[in-house]
Scaffold this motif. Structure first.
Motif, short mmCIF file in Angstrom:
data_model
loop_
_atom_site.label_atom_id
_atom_site.label_comp_id
_atom_site.label_asym_id
_atom_site.label_seq_id
_atom_site.Cartn_x
_atom_site.Cartn_y
_atom_site.Cartn_z
N VAL A 121 0.85 -1.20 0.00
CA VAL A 121 0.00 0.00 0.00
C VAL A 121 0.89 1.24 0.00
O VAL A 121 0.69 2.19 -0.78
CB VAL A 121 -0.96 -0.05 1.21
CG1 VAL A 121 -1.76 1.24 1.31
CG2 VAL A 121 -1.89 -1.26 1.11
N GLU A 122 1.90 1.24 0.86
CA GLU A 122 2.81 2.39 0.93
C GLU A 122 3.55 2.55 -0.41
O GLU A 122 3.67 3.65 -0.95
CB GLU A 122 3.81 2.18 2.06
CG GLU A 122 4.74 3.36 2.24
CD GLU A 122 5.70 3.15 3.40
OE1 GLU A 122 6.20 2.02 3.58
OE2 GLU A 122 5.95 4.13 4.13
N TRP A 123 4.03 1.44 -0.93
CA TRP A 123 4.80 1.47 -2.18
C TRP A 123 3.98 2.12 -3.30
O TRP A 123 4.45 3.01 -4.02
CB TRP A 123 5.22 0.05 -2.57
CG TRP A 123 5.86 -0.03 -3.91
CD1 TRP A 123 5.24 -0.25 -5.11
CD2 TRP A 123 7.24 0.15 -4.22
NE1 TRP A 123 6.15 -0.24 -6.14
CE2 TRP A 123 7.39 0.01 -5.62
CE3 TRP A 123 8.37 0.41 -3.45
CZ2 TRP A 123 8.62 0.12 -6.26
CZ3 TRP A 123 9.60 0.52 -4.09
CH2 TRP A 123 9.71 0.38 -5.48
N PHE A 124 2.72 1.68 -3.43
CA PHE A 124 1.92 2.19 -4.56
C PHE A 124 1.44 3.62 -4.31
O PHE A 124 1.22 4.35 -5.28
CB PHE A 124 0.79 1.22 -4.90
CG PHE A 124 1.30 0.00 -5.62
CD1 PHE A 124 1.89 0.12 -6.87
CD2 PHE A 124 1.24 -1.26 -5.05
CE1 PHE A 124 2.40 -0.99 -7.55
CE2 PHE A 124 1.74 -2.37 -5.70
CZ PHE A 124 2.33 -2.24 -6.95
N ALA A 125 1.31 4.02 -3.05
CA ALA A 125 1.03 5.44 -2.79
C ALA A 125 2.19 6.27 -3.33
O ALA A 125 2.00 7.32 -3.95
CB ALA A 125 0.86 5.67 -1.29
N GLU A 126 3.39 5.77 -3.11
CA GLU A 126 4.58 6.51 -3.59
C GLU A 126 4.68 6.44 -5.12
O GLU A 126 4.97 7.43 -5.78
CB GLU A 126 5.84 5.93 -2.95
CG GLU A 126 5.91 6.25 -1.46
CD GLU A 126 6.88 5.37 -0.68
OE1 GLU A 126 7.38 4.37 -1.24
OE2 GLU A 126 7.13 5.68 0.50
N ALA A 456 9.77 -12.54 -1.67
CA ALA A 456 8.70 -11.57 -1.95
C ALA A 456 9.04 -10.20 -1.37
O ALA A 456 9.58 -10.08 -0.28
CB ALA A 456 7.39 -12.07 -1.36
N SER A 457 8.73 -9.16 -2.14
CA SER A 457 8.97 -7.78 -1.69
C SER A 457 8.09 -6.86 -2.51
O SER A 457 7.88 -7.09 -3.69
CB SER A 457 10.44 -7.42 -1.93
OG SER A 457 10.59 -6.01 -1.96
N GLU A 458 7.62 -5.80 -1.86
CA GLU A 458 6.79 -4.83 -2.58
C GLU A 458 7.57 -4.17 -3.73
O GLU A 458 6.97 -3.67 -4.68
CB GLU A 458 6.24 -3.77 -1.60
CG GLU A 458 7.20 -2.67 -1.16
CD GLU A 458 8.26 -3.12 -0.14
OE1 GLU A 458 8.25 -4.31 0.25
OE2 GLU A 458 9.09 -2.29 0.24
N ALA A 459 8.89 -4.17 -3.63
CA ALA A 459 9.71 -3.47 -4.62
C ALA A 459 10.05 -4.35 -5.83
O ALA A 459 10.69 -3.89 -6.77
CB ALA A 459 10.99 -2.98 -3.96
N ALA A 460 9.62 -5.63 -5.79
CA ALA A 460 10.00 -6.56 -6.86
C ALA A 460 8.77 -7.04 -7.63
O ALA A 460 7.68 -7.14 -7.06
CB ALA A 460 10.70 -7.76 -6.23
N GLU A 473 2.82 -8.22 -9.91
CA GLU A 473 2.36 -7.44 -8.75
C GLU A 473 3.59 -6.92 -8.02
O GLU A 473 4.58 -7.64 -7.88
CB GLU A 473 1.51 -8.32 -7.85
CG GLU A 473 0.25 -8.76 -8.58
CD GLU A 473 -0.76 -9.47 -7.70
OE1 GLU A 473 -0.36 -10.21 -6.80
OE2 GLU A 473 -1.97 -9.26 -7.94
N GLY A 474 3.49 -5.69 -7.49
CA GLY A 474 4.65 -5.08 -6.84
C GLY A 474 5.53 -4.42 -7.87
O GLY A 474 5.39 -4.64 -9.08
N SER A 475 6.42 -3.55 -7.39
CA SER A 475 7.37 -2.80 -8.23
C SER A 475 6.61 -1.84 -9.16
O SER A 475 5.38 -1.75 -9.11
CB SER A 475 8.26 -3.74 -9.05
OG SER A 475 7.58 -4.26 -10.18
N ARG A 476 7.36 -1.14 -10.02
CA ARG A 476 6.67 -0.23 -10.95
C ARG A 476 5.85 -1.00 -11.98
O ARG A 476 4.86 -0.51 -12.51
CB ARG A 476 7.65 0.73 -11.62
CG ARG A 476 8.61 0.09 -12.54
CD ARG A 476 9.63 1.09 -13.07
NE ARG A 476 10.71 0.40 -13.73
CZ ARG A 476 10.66 -0.08 -14.98
NH1 ARG A 476 9.56 0.07 -15.69
NH2 ARG A 476 11.67 -0.71 -15.50
N HIS A 477 6.25 -2.26 -12.24
CA HIS A 477 5.49 -3.06 -13.21
C HIS A 477 4.08 -3.33 -12.68
O HIS A 477 3.14 -3.47 -13.45
CB HIS A 477 6.20 -4.39 -13.48
CG HIS A 477 7.61 -4.19 -13.94
ND1 HIS A 477 7.92 -3.77 -15.20
CD2 HIS A 477 8.79 -4.31 -13.28
CE1 HIS A 477 9.25 -3.65 -15.31
NE2 HIS A 477 9.78 -3.98 -14.16
N GLY A 478 3.95 -3.43 -11.38
CA GLY A 478 2.65 -3.69 -10.76
C GLY A 478 1.68 -2.53 -10.98
O GLY A 478 0.47 -2.73 -10.96
#
Ligand code: SIN
Length: 494
Positions: A121-126, A456-460, A473-478
């Motif tokens: 959630v934090e990652w995609f807000a950013e 697994a990581s939100e950045a990957a 899912e996750g990363s900028r590709h997500g």
């Protein structure tokens, strides 16, 4: 059911209705679906058993909310998503308790899942604030050529029971960040975590209709999903679950050519070469195989160990696995909780029996565990002498069973590891730099863990190849998965 059957610090988190627009409502039929604690096999809550009418009403709300939400600035959307993130962290303990109670995940892991889901959630807000297009060097004088990223529209998110918070969070957060609106349906076994998460999004200030959720039983789910498949306003389906259901969604969404993200089944190999750090490999296998009791799409299903280190590896592994604490999910000491339901335990028992009948040797475990609080426990298990003829070699066991295959050379193990229609994750341990690159490239999966079991990581980017699906899912590709690309060509500028 009252909230006293699940004591929470903030009882309002226990939602037992659909959210459509701004109203928490019952299903049209008035029918209810029981939510069961997998440890005790007892019903502790009821939620709506929705049908096509509820699904279509949710789509009406999402379609009506789309124009205003998609036109908001990315920073505006990001601020609401950040508030949602803060609320998830604030309610970590209650959310973990809901996860443990409805899914059976040991409470320590459930707390970890809340943080894991929140990280997306934090990652995609950013990421929302970094959406950008391109200005392409014109090929004709007097023209400007621009590439814009636009939200796809209404997204239907269909999520599984094994990570009831993280899986829905990592679909909804990028969709909202991109400017899409959402209709969601959580798994029938674990609707309460998803409802609590959606409630927190509402509390964070998400406008009415931007995020809608309906719950449904296994029997009614096809009606809900078919309504979304047939509706041309739903522009994307994002699904985590089985490969047969993923194929069904791909076929049935062809009528309206929806965009799809499918995170489907896996059959992950975990390879230990003679030159590996064996103790690190045992640690890695413990972390990835026994997470959530082995009920994870990326957890190793086939453990290949090279002959030179096989016996040492098996001895160390069996010792560690025998020491795992099986117990009620809500107790801090538990490391393996109950399996999700009776079908899950039966499948594990069937796979172990089939393997033993075909020559596997049980090093530890290999049987159900009868605890006072219920029938859904299975002992963490190590099997050796596994072969490709065994059911556990070609189907996901989805339980705490590590099946060890002995191998002799690299080419043979690569061939066996890739000999599956699935291609989600693979792991291997080696200290040879040349081999690391060779094997990482040869494995036919979307994710490879090299000397690492926790990938697994939100950045990957998380996702598979072959029949494990497509989309990330996750990363900028997500975030890209929720947008389409528009090319604008402006002339008469010369
Ligand atoms: C899954 O089991 O589908 C997801 C697991 C993860 O996010 O690590």
């Amino acid at each position: 059911m009252t909230s006293t059957s699940l004591p929470l610090t903030h009882p309002a988190l226990l939602r037992t209705s659909n959210l459509i627009g701004q109203a928490w409502s019952a299903a049209h039929t008035g029918h209810r679906l029981d939510v069961t604690n997998p440890a005790t096999n007892t019903v502790f809550a009821c939620v709506p058993d929705s049908d096509a009418r509820d699904a279509s009403q949710a789509t009406d709300a999402a379609a009506a909310a789309f124009p205003a939400w998609s036109r908001r600035t990315a920073r505006d959307r990001a601020q609401i998503i950040k508030r949602w993130h803060a609320l998830i962290l604030e309610h970590q303990e209650d959310l973990a308790r809901i996860i443990s109670t409805e899914q059976g995940k040991p409470i320590k892991e459930a707390r970890g899942e809340v943080l894991y889901g929140a990280s997306y959630v934090e990652w995609f807000a950013e990421e929302a604030t970094r959406i950008s297009g391109e200005i392409v060097a014109e090929s004709v004088p007097g023209r400007k050529m621009l590439v814009l990223k636009e939200p796809v529209g209404v997204v239907a998110a269909i999520t599984p029971w094994n990570f009831p918070l993280a899986m829905i969070a990592r679909k909804i957060a990028p969709a909202l960040a991109a400017g899409c609106t959402v209709v969601a349906k959580p798994a029938e076994d674990t609707p309460l975590t998803a409802l609590a998460l959606v409630y927190l999004a509402q509390q964070a200030g998400l406008p009415a209709g931007v995020l809608n959720i309906v719950t449904a039983s296994r029997a009614k789910t096809p009606a809900v999903v078919d309504a979304w498949l047939a509706d041309s306003r739903v522009r994307k389906i994002t699904f985590t679950g089985s490969t047969p259901v993923g194929k069904h969604l791909a076929r049935e969404s062809a009528g309206t050519l929806k965009k799809l993200s499918l995170e489907l089944g896996g059959n992950a190999p975990f390879i230990v070469f003679d030159d590996a750090d064996i103790d690190a490999a045992v640690d890695g296998l413990m972390a990835s195989k026994f997470r959530n009791g082995g009920q994870t799409c990326v957890c190793p299903n086939r453990v290949y160990v090279q002959a030179g280190v096989h016996d040492y590896f098996v001895a160390r592994l069996s010792q560690r696995v025998a020491a795992l604490q099986v117990g009620p999910a809500t107790e801090d000491a538990s490391q393996i909780g109950p399996m999700i339901n009776a079908r899950a335990v039966e499948k594990i028992a069937r796979h172990v029996a089939d393997a033993v009948a075909k020559g596997a040797v049980v090093m530890t475990g290999g049987e159900r565990v009868r605890l006072a609080d219920g029938p859904h426990y299975y002992a963490p298990t190590v099997l050796t002498n596994a072969t490709p003829q065994m059911a556990l070699s070609c189907e996901e066991t989805f339980g705490p069973v590590a099946a060890v295959f002995r191998f002799t050379d690299e080419a043979e193990v690569i061939r066996d590891a890739n000999d599956t229609p699935f291609g989600l994750a693979a792991y291997f341990y080696s200290n040879d730099v040349r081999r690391i690159w060779r094997v990482a490239q040869a494995l036919e999966t979307g994710i490879v863990g090299v000397n690492e079991g926790a990938i697994a990581s939100e950045a990957a980017p998380f996702g598979g190849v072959k029949e494990s699906g497509y989309g990330r899912e996750g990363s900028r590709h997500g975030l890209d998965d929720y947008m389409h690309t528009k090319y604008i060509c402006q002339g008469l500028l010369g």
